[in-house]
Scaffold this active site. Structure first.
Site, PDB file in Angstrom:
ATOM      1  N   SER A 247       0.874  -1.186  -0.154  1.00  0.00           N
ATOM      2  CA  SER A 247      -0.035  -0.099  -0.047  1.00  0.00           C
ATOM      3  C   SER A 247       0.946   1.216  -0.092  1.00  0.00           C
ATOM      4  O   SER A 247       2.067   1.194  -0.086  1.00  0.00           O
ATOM      5  CB  SER A 247      -0.843  -0.042   1.192  1.00  0.00           C
ATOM      6  OG  SER A 247      -0.058   0.147   2.259  1.00  0.00           O
ATOM      7  N   LYS A 248       0.272   2.317  -0.147  1.00  0.00           N
ATOM      8  CA  LYS A 248       0.987   3.642  -0.134  1.00  0.00           C
ATOM      9  C   LYS A 248       2.021   3.769   1.028  1.00  0.00           C
ATOM     10  O   LYS A 248       3.173   4.397   0.598  1.00  0.00           O
ATOM     11  CB  LYS A 248      -0.222   4.901  -0.015  1.00  0.00           C
ATOM     12  CG  LYS A 248      -0.734   5.453  -1.374  1.00  0.00           C
ATOM     13  CD  LYS A 248       0.711   6.259  -2.008  1.00  0.00           C
ATOM     14  CE  LYS A 248       0.347   6.092  -3.573  1.00  0.00           C
ATOM     15  NZ  LYS A 248       1.558   6.432  -4.336  1.00  0.00           N
ATOM     16  N   ARG A 249       1.845   3.292   2.186  1.00  0.00           N
ATOM     17  CA  ARG A 249       2.745   3.669   3.093  1.00  0.00           C
ATOM     18  C   ARG A 249       4.172   2.999   2.949  1.00  0.00           C
ATOM     19  O   ARG A 249       5.144   2.985   3.784  1.00  0.00           O
ATOM     20  CB  ARG A 249       2.153   3.228   4.437  1.00  0.00           C
ATOM     21  CG  ARG A 249       1.945   1.787   4.727  1.00  0.00           C
ATOM     22  CD  ARG A 249       1.093   1.651   6.082  1.00  0.00           C
ATOM     23  NE  ARG A 249       0.611   0.235   6.010  1.00  0.00           N
ATOM     24  CZ  ARG A 249       1.442  -0.884   6.416  1.00  0.00           C
ATOM     25  NH1 ARG A 249       2.684  -0.911   6.742  1.00  0.00           N
ATOM     26  NH2 ARG A 249       0.812  -2.028   6.185  1.00  0.00           N
ATOM     27  N   HIS A 250       4.049   1.852   1.969  1.00  0.00           N
ATOM     28  CA  HIS A 250       5.340   1.222   1.798  1.00  0.00           C
ATOM     29  C   HIS A 250       6.073   2.072   0.708  1.00  0.00           C
ATOM     30  O   HIS A 250       7.470   1.575   0.204  1.00  0.00           O
ATOM     31  CB  HIS A 250       5.057  -0.107   1.016  1.00  0.00           C
ATOM     32  CG  HIS A 250       4.455  -1.078   1.927  1.00  0.00           C
ATOM     33  ND1 HIS A 250       3.295  -1.492   1.826  1.00  0.00           N
ATOM     34  CD2 HIS A 250       4.985  -1.665   2.997  1.00  0.00           C
ATOM     35  CE1 HIS A 250       2.961  -2.676   2.741  1.00  0.00           C
ATOM     36  NE2 HIS A 250       3.992  -2.539   3.660  1.00  0.00           N
ATOM     37  N   GLY A 251       5.630   3.218   0.357  1.00  0.00           N
ATOM     38  CA  GLY A 251       6.396   3.639  -0.762  1.00  0.00           C
ATOM     39  C   GLY A 251       5.672   3.796  -1.943  1.00  0.00           C
ATOM     40  O   GLY A 251       4.489   3.768  -2.190  1.00  0.00           O
TER      41      GLY A 251
END
Length: 472
Positions: A247-251
Site C-alpha cells: 500500500s501507499k505507506r510502503h512507498g
RNA sequence: GGCCCGUUCGUCUAUCGGUUAGGACACCUGGUUUUCAACCAGGUAAGAGGGGUUCGACUCCCCUACGGGCUGCCA
C-alpha cells in the site's frame, strides 16, 4: 459445450479497472500475460474494465497505458472498453433468461437489506440472499424494475482447475444467485468479464488471486451459456517489505513512480518476472529469454515481497548490458519523467562519450547522472568541501605544472598515462595523491569516474581550462 | 462469522519421498584498485508449531498459529 480451447493459439489479456495509476502488482500481472502470450506466438490483449462509471476516469486509463508502454508491454489490437460492450453483455443476460439459467428478480435493495438483518438477528453468521423470484411464475411478475440473477446450482460443487493454485473445490451452497444485470440494465463485472473473455477468445486468464473465489462464480456463467472455460492461473499478490499487502505507506506502488525513480525498464521487467516466478537458477535475463522460459508451472503460490536492493542489483546488470544509444534514449525519457531539465547540446555530446563506461557501474539513472556530474557542470566548477580541501597550495602548484604538458599531448589514455605518472614521480607522490586534486579540479568532487575517462570525455581545452581555474 | 488460498536462509526462490537443503540479493571477511562503485574469492544464514503416513519426509494427510483473499445492483 464447444470444442476444447487448449489446442487453440494462446490469447491472454490484461484487464485493469481505470480507477487510478497502474499498480506495480498490476504491472506484474500484465507482464506475466505478455510473457506467456509472446513466448508462444500468441496474442496479448488489453481491456479496460470501466463498467463502474462512478470510479472510472479517462485519466486513469491514460496512466495505465503510459505505465504499460514504459514497461515495454505492447498489446495486440485496439484497447477494448468494457463499458462500450454493455449492450452485448445485456444481450447475454437476456439469453440466459431464455435458457432458464437466469431469472428476473424484483426484490428491492431495501427488501434485501431487511432479509439480511433478519437472518443475522436469527444468529446466522452468513446471510446470502435467497430471492423469492427464483422459481416464480412469470405471470406473477409486477410491472417494476428488476435485476437479472443467475440461477446458481444449490448442490454439488464447482471445481476450479487452476494452473497455480491447483484444484480448488467450492461448494455450490456457498454461491448465491449473483446479479448479472443491474436494474438500470447495466452489466455487472462478473458477467462482463466472462462475456468479454469469451468474445475475445481468451484462452488463458492470468490474474491476481483475489479473483480465485470469483472464478467459481464466473464458471457458472460459462456453464450457463455452454461456453468453454479458459485455463485459470491465479497469481499471488505482491506484498510490501513487511509482508503486508502493498500500500501507499510502503512507498512507491505505481509503475510510473518507478520510472520517475530512474529504474531502467528492462531491469524492472527482469525483476518483476523473477518476483514470484522462477526457472531453476535463472536470475538475469533479457525479455526474449524470459519469453522462452516463462511458464505457469514456475509461478509460486505464496505472495512475494518487494525488495528494492534486489531490484537495484537487477537494474544494474541491465544498465551494463544495455545498448549505448538505447540507454541514452531512455535517459532522456527519464529526465522528462522525473521533471528534470533536458541535456544541453554540450552535455549530449559528452554523455554519448561517457555512457559506455558510466553504465557499467550505475544501477539507476539518478546514479548514472551522479557519476556524470563532471560532464554536467560548466565552468567555473564549484568545489565541494572535500574537493576544496584537496586543492591546497602544493596541489595547485602541481596542477599548474601539468597544464603545459597537456597542451601538446595526443588525447588518448595511452598518451596521457605516462604524462601523469611522470608528474607524480617528479613530485615524489603516488598516483593516488595526484588523482585527488585532479578530480577536484575537473569535477569539483572527490568521488568521480576514472580521471582518464573524464579527461577524454570533456576534451583537452575544457580540461586545461578547469585546471587553470583550480590552480590560479 | 462462513468459505477459499498461502507458510524453505532477512528477501526472491530451487527441491517435485532419500541432497552436506542449491542459487541470487542483502550482510560479513579478504583480494584488486586512482576515490566511490564495479569486479574476484570466501563466510554467516532456512523447511511456522504439533501430530500422523512411510524403512525414510521440506516434499503426502490432519490440527493449530500466523498472513492474505472472497463473502456488493465495486472491479
Amino acid at each position: 459445450m464447444t470444442a476444447p480451447i487448449s489446442s487453440a493459439p494462446v490469447v491472454t489479456r490484461f484487464a485493469p479497472s481505470p480507477t487510478g495509476f497502474l499498480h506495480i502488482g498490476g504491472g506484474r500481472t500484465a507482464l506475466f500475460n505478455w510473457l506467456y502470450a509472446r513466448g508462444r506466438g500468441g496474442k496479448f490483449l488489453l481491456r479496460i474494465e470501466d463498467t463502474d462509471r462512478e470510479r472510472s476516469t479517462p485519466e486513469a486509463t491514460a496512466a495505465i497505458l503510459r505505465g504499460l508502454t514504459w514497461l515495454g508491454l505492447d498489446w495486440d489490437g485496439d484497447v477494448v472498453s468494457q463499458f462500450e460492450r454493455r449492450d452485448r453483455h445485456a444481450e447475454v443476460a437476456h439469453e440466459m433468461l431464455v435458457r432458464g439459467t437466469a431469472y428476473k428478480c424484483f426484490s428491492t435493495q431495501e427488501e434485501i437489506a431487511t432479509y439480511r438483518s433478519a437472518r443475522e438477528a436469527e444468529g446466522a453468521s452468513y446471510a446470502a440472499f435467497v430471492s423469492p423470484w427464483r422459481d416464480a411464475d412469470p405471470a406473477t411478475y409486477p410491472d417494476a424494475p428488476y435485476v437479472i440473477r443467475m440461477k446458481a446450482p444449490r448442490t454439488g460443487e464447482t471445481l476450479i482447475e487452476d494452473q497455480v493454485q491447483g484444484r480448488v473445490v467450492i461448494k455450490n451452497e456457498t454461491l448465491d444467485d449473483m446479479i448479472v444485470l443491474r436494474s438500470d440494465g447495466t452489466p455487472v463485472y462478473m458477467l462482463a468479464v466472462v462475456v468479454d473473455d469469451h468474445d475475445m477468445r481468451v484462452t488463458h486468464v492470468i490474474r491476481g488471486d483475489d479473483h480465485l473465489n470469483n472464478a467459481a462464480r464466473q464458471q457458472m456463467v460459462y456453464d450457463a451459456m455452454g461456453w468453454a472455460v479458459p485455463t485459470w492461473a491465479h497469481i499471488p499478490l505482491i506484498h510490501g517489505p513487511d509482508g503486508k499487502k502493498l500500500s501507499k505507506r510502503h512507498g512507491a506502488t505505481g509503475v510510473e513512480e518507478y520510472q520517475a525513480m530512474g529504474y531502467p525498464a528492462a531491469g524492472m521487467r527482469n525483476y518483476l518476472t523473477r518476483l514470484g516466478w522462477a526457472h531453476g537458477d535463472a536470475e538475469i535475463f533479457t525479455s526474449a529469454e524470459a519469453m522462452q522460459m516463462f511458464d505457469l508451472a514456475g509461478i509460486g503460490r505464496a505472495p512475494a515481497r518487494l525488495d528494492f536492493k534486489k531490484l537495484e542489483n537487477t537494474c544494474g546488470h541491465h544498465m551494463a548490458m544495455a545498448d549505448d544509444a538505447a540507454l541514452l534514449h531512455e535517459l532522456r525519457a527519464f529526465l522528462t519523467a522525473a521533471g528534470l531539465s533536458a541535456l544541453t547540446d554540450v552535455q549530449e555530446v559528452r554523455m554519448k562519450e561517457a555512457v559506455p563506461f558510466l553504465k557499467k557501474s550505475a544501477k539507476t539513472f539518478p546514479e548514472l547522472l551522479e557519476k556524470a556530474a563532471f560532464l554536467m557542470v560548466s565552468r567555473p566548477v564549484a568545489q565541494d568541501e572535500k574537493a576544496a580541501a584537496s586543492l591546497d597550495t602544493v596541489s595547485r602548484g602541481i596542477l599548474k605544472s601539468l597544464t603545459p604538458r597537456l597542451r601538446n599531448a595526443s588525447w588518448s589514455k595511452d598518451a596521457l598515462e605516462p604524462i601523469l605518472n611522470e608528474i607524480a614521480a617528479e613530485y615524489g607522490i603516488g598516483f593516488g595523491k595526484l588523482a585527488a586534486p585532479l578530480r577536484a579540479a575537473i569535477a569539483g568532487r572527490t568521488v568521480t569516474p576514472s580521471v582518464y575517462d573524464m579527461m577524454l570525455v570533456i576534451g583537452r581545452d575544457e580540461v586545461i581550462a578547469r585546471l587553470e581555474d583550480a590552480s590560479s
